[in-house]
Design a protein around this motif. Structure first.
Motif, PDB file in Angstrom:
ATOM      1  N   VAL A   4       0.839  -1.196   0.000  1.00  0.00           N
ATOM      2  CA  VAL A   4       0.000   0.000   0.000  1.00  0.00           C
ATOM      3  C   VAL A   4       0.875   1.247   0.000  1.00  0.00           C
ATOM      4  O   VAL A   4       0.626   2.203  -0.759  1.00  0.00           O
ATOM      5  CB  VAL A   4      -0.946  -0.007   1.214  1.00  0.00           C
ATOM      6  CG1 VAL A   4      -1.672   1.329   1.333  1.00  0.00           C
ATOM      7  CG2 VAL A   4      -1.955  -1.139   1.100  1.00  0.00           C
ATOM      8  N   GLU A   5       1.906   1.270   0.836  1.00  0.00           N
ATOM      9  CA  GLU A   5       2.778   2.441   0.918  1.00  0.00           C
ATOM     10  C   GLU A   5       3.554   2.657  -0.379  1.00  0.00           C
ATOM     11  O   GLU A   5       3.745   3.795  -0.825  1.00  0.00           O
ATOM     12  CB  GLU A   5       3.751   2.288   2.096  1.00  0.00           C
ATOM     13  CG  GLU A   5       3.074   2.362   3.457  1.00  0.00           C
ATOM     14  CD  GLU A   5       2.279   3.636   3.643  1.00  0.00           C
ATOM     15  OE1 GLU A   5       2.824   4.728   3.353  1.00  0.00           O
ATOM     16  OE2 GLU A   5       1.112   3.554   4.072  1.00  0.00           O
ATOM     17  N   MET A   6       4.007   1.577  -1.011  1.00  0.00           N
ATOM     18  CA  MET A   6       4.732   1.692  -2.278  1.00  0.00           C
ATOM     19  C   MET A   6       3.849   2.321  -3.345  1.00  0.00           C
ATOM     20  O   MET A   6       4.290   3.199  -4.097  1.00  0.00           O
ATOM     21  CB  MET A   6       5.220   0.312  -2.737  1.00  0.00           C
ATOM     22  CG  MET A   6       6.328  -0.280  -1.889  1.00  0.00           C
ATOM     23  SD  MET A   6       6.673  -2.000  -2.333  1.00  0.00           S
ATOM     24  CE  MET A   6       7.423  -1.788  -3.951  1.00  0.00           C
ATOM     25  N   MET A   7       2.609   1.863  -3.431  1.00  0.00           N
ATOM     26  CA  MET A   7       1.718   2.374  -4.462  1.00  0.00           C
ATOM     27  C   MET A   7       1.335   3.830  -4.190  1.00  0.00           C
ATOM     28  O   MET A   7       1.215   4.643  -5.115  1.00  0.00           O
ATOM     29  CB  MET A   7       0.475   1.503  -4.574  1.00  0.00           C
ATOM     30  CG  MET A   7       0.761   0.073  -5.006  1.00  0.00           C
ATOM     31  SD  MET A   7       1.736  -0.061  -6.535  1.00  0.00           S
ATOM     32  CE  MET A   7       1.986  -1.837  -6.598  1.00  0.00           C
ATOM     33  N   LYS A   8       1.165   4.185  -2.921  1.00  0.00           N
ATOM     34  CA  LYS A   8       0.911   5.578  -2.584  1.00  0.00           C
ATOM     35  C   LYS A   8       2.087   6.453  -3.005  1.00  0.00           C
ATOM     36  O   LYS A   8       1.910   7.580  -3.496  1.00  0.00           O
ATOM     37  CB  LYS A   8       0.661   5.723  -1.084  1.00  0.00           C
ATOM     38  CG  LYS A   8      -0.701   5.245  -0.623  1.00  0.00           C
ATOM     39  CD  LYS A   8      -0.877   5.495   0.866  1.00  0.00           C
ATOM     40  CE  LYS A   8      -2.255   5.045   1.351  1.00  0.00           C
ATOM     41  NZ  LYS A   8      -2.401   5.255   2.814  1.00  0.00           N
ATOM     42  N   ALA A   9       3.302   5.934  -2.819  1.00  0.00           N
ATOM     43  CA  ALA A   9       4.503   6.700  -3.144  1.00  0.00           C
ATOM     44  C   ALA A   9       4.623   6.985  -4.633  1.00  0.00           C
ATOM     45  O   ALA A   9       5.269   7.961  -5.030  1.00  0.00           O
ATOM     46  CB  ALA A   9       5.747   5.955  -2.656  1.00  0.00           C
ATOM     47  N   VAL A  10       4.004   6.142  -5.463  1.00  0.00           N
ATOM     48  CA  VAL A  10       4.035   6.391  -6.907  1.00  0.00           C
ATOM     49  C   VAL A  10       2.688   6.907  -7.418  1.00  0.00           C
ATOM     50  O   VAL A  10       2.382   6.839  -8.603  1.00  0.00           O
ATOM     51  CB  VAL A  10       4.470   5.126  -7.696  1.00  0.00           C
ATOM     52  CG1 VAL A  10       5.910   4.763  -7.357  1.00  0.00           C
ATOM     53  CG2 VAL A  10       3.530   3.943  -7.431  1.00  0.00           C
ATOM     54  N   GLY A  11       1.877   7.432  -6.504  1.00  0.00           N
ATOM     55  CA  GLY A  11       0.665   8.144  -6.891  1.00  0.00           C
ATOM     56  C   GLY A  11      -0.497   7.292  -7.330  1.00  0.00           C
ATOM     57  O   GLY A  11      -1.355   7.762  -8.088  1.00  0.00           O
ATOM     58  N   LEU A  12      -0.576   6.049  -6.838  1.00  0.00           N
ATOM     59  CA  LEU A  12      -1.662   5.162  -7.246  1.00  0.00           C
ATOM     60  C   LEU A  12      -2.593   4.888  -6.067  1.00  0.00           C
ATOM     61  O   LEU A  12      -2.143   4.551  -4.972  1.00  0.00           O
ATOM     62  CB  LEU A  12      -1.095   3.830  -7.769  1.00  0.00           C
ATOM     63  CG  LEU A  12      -0.227   3.919  -9.031  1.00  0.00           C
ATOM     64  CD1 LEU A  12       0.349   2.555  -9.371  1.00  0.00           C
ATOM     65  CD2 LEU A  12      -1.026   4.469 -10.208  1.00  0.00           C
ATOM     66  N   ASP A  13      -3.888   5.040  -6.296  1.00  0.00           N
ATOM     67  CA  ASP A  13      -4.890   4.725  -5.292  1.00  0.00           C
ATOM     68  C   ASP A  13      -5.210   3.235  -5.357  1.00  0.00           C
ATOM     69  O   ASP A  13      -5.476   2.696  -6.441  1.00  0.00           O
ATOM     70  CB  ASP A  13      -6.172   5.526  -5.527  1.00  0.00           C
ATOM     71  CG  ASP A  13      -5.958   7.015  -5.328  1.00  0.00           C
ATOM     72  OD1 ASP A  13      -5.151   7.380  -4.448  1.00  0.00           O
ATOM     73  OD2 ASP A  13      -6.592   7.810  -6.063  1.00  0.00           O
ATOM     74  N   VAL A  14      -5.196   2.585  -4.199  1.00  0.00           N
ATOM     75  CA  VAL A  14      -5.363   1.133  -4.191  1.00  0.00           C
ATOM     76  C   VAL A  14      -6.381   0.721  -3.138  1.00  0.00           C
ATOM     77  O   VAL A  14      -6.691   1.465  -2.211  1.00  0.00           O
ATOM     78  CB  VAL A  14      -4.020   0.419  -3.906  1.00  0.00           C
ATOM     79  CG1 VAL A  14      -2.945   0.875  -4.869  1.00  0.00           C
ATOM     80  CG2 VAL A  14      -3.562   0.643  -2.457  1.00  0.00           C
ATOM     81  N   THR A  15      -6.886  -0.478  -3.308  1.00  0.00           N
ATOM     82  CA  THR A  15      -7.664  -1.158  -2.269  1.00  0.00           C
ATOM     83  C   THR A  15      -7.125  -2.573  -2.156  1.00  0.00           C
ATOM     84  O   THR A  15      -6.548  -3.118  -3.110  1.00  0.00           O
ATOM     85  CB  THR A  15      -9.162  -1.205  -2.606  1.00  0.00           C
ATOM     86  OG1 THR A  15      -9.342  -1.855  -3.893  1.00  0.00           O
ATOM     87  CG2 THR A  15      -9.759   0.177  -2.658  1.00  0.00           C
TER      88      THR A  15
END
Length: 302
Positions: free
Chosen positions: A188-199
């Motif tokens: 989750v943190e990795m994807m946030k760091a590259v600007g992606l919203d995830v679930t």
């Protein structure tokens, strides 16, 4: 035109993906590969302190290992085997005649000892089992491989040949479930760091047939599989870009993976769908990397 086909056409037009005439089989541009390489370096940095042993396998697995894995019982619709010509000169003449006449020239091909790798971790288990008992504290492995699944589609995020990066943990139940939770948080943190919203949501593998529905339900009921989902070609049906799987002691029993105290090892793995993550980045930030947000570029390329 649906969103999947529209996005695929735009990727072709920009040259990021290269059409081959087969759905789900694409060439990739240097820019596309650069994004994947940059994300893999992010994976490296995130997992570096864990000290995983890096192993790289080819995109083919020993057919005997594949058969023992039980993959054909659960996913026959996805498997791909490697066949070759094994005939004499007379057979070759017949083959050439079939080619000239537009007939089926594959009918005399025979299966080789190689099967296309269905998941990056599959060759790992027999490899580690050959070493004997796991060291104290279990084992942690960093693997990456091209994988094959026979599911042709116009969805660019559902490719037939794709790369999977995995970390695999072997140890006690508490060891591997803690490992899985750690990587769920990291993902989750990795994807946030590259600007992606995830679930993140509970999931199941695509087990085949009527019996497969029961296996899928059991997998979901026991929370054995979670997926990190990102909208790529659909907001209502987001794409699984990471998976977090707890196998209990299934692979330990199958391959004879034992801990130093003699107990059967439990296993878990975290998988990154590298092409899917790259596609998610292009879908969200645009097809021109030079126009991506500075924070995203800084995270990926420093």
């Amino acid at each position: 035109m649906d969103m999947q086909t529209s996005f695929l056409d735009r990727l072709f037009e920009e040259g990021l993906l290269i059409e081959t005439g087969v759905d789900g089989l694409y060439g990739r541009s240097g820019q596309f590969e650069d994004v994947i390489a940059a994300f893999e370096r992010l994976i490296d940095r995130t997992g570096a302190a864990d000290g995983a042993e890096a192993i790289r396998f080819p995109p083919g697995i020993n057919r005997a290992y594949f058969e023992k894995s039980g993959y054909m019982k659960s996913f026959p619709q996805l498997a791909g085997t490697v066949h070759s010509f094994c005939g004499c000169e007379l057979d070759h003449v017949s083959l050439l005649k079939c080619l000239d006449e537009g007939e089926d020239w594959t009918k005399d091909q025979k299966a080789t000892d190689i099967v296309l790798t269905p998941a990056a971790c599959y060759p790992l288990y027999p490899t580690i089992a050959k070493r004997g008992a796991l060291p104290a504290g279990g084992g942690l492995y960093d693997i990456q491989s091209y994988c094959f699944r026979h599911e042709p589609s116009k969805d660019p995020a559902r490719q037939q040949l794709f790369r999977m990066r995995e970390y695999v943990c072997m140890g006690t139940e508490s060891d591997v479930t803690e490992f899985r939770q750690t990587w769920m948080d990291r993902g989750v943190e990795m994807m946030k760091a590259v600007g992606l919203d995830v679930t993140i949501d509970v999931a199941n593998d695509p087990f085949f047939g009527r019996a497969g529905k029961m296996l899928a339900n059991n997998q979901r009921d026991q929370n054995l599989k979670f997926e990190l989902l990102i909208p790529v070609t659909s907001t209502t049906n987001p794409t699984a870009c990471m998976s977090f799987n707890y196998h209990q002691d299934a692979f330990g029993q199958k391959w004879g993976l034992n801990l130093a105290n003699g107990d059967v090892a439990h296993t878990a793995c975290v998988g990154f769908g590298l092409e899917r993550i790259a596609l998610a980045l292009f879908a969200h930030h645009g097809l021109d990397v030079k126009k991506w947000p500075a924070k995203v570029v800084g995270t990926l390329w420093g």
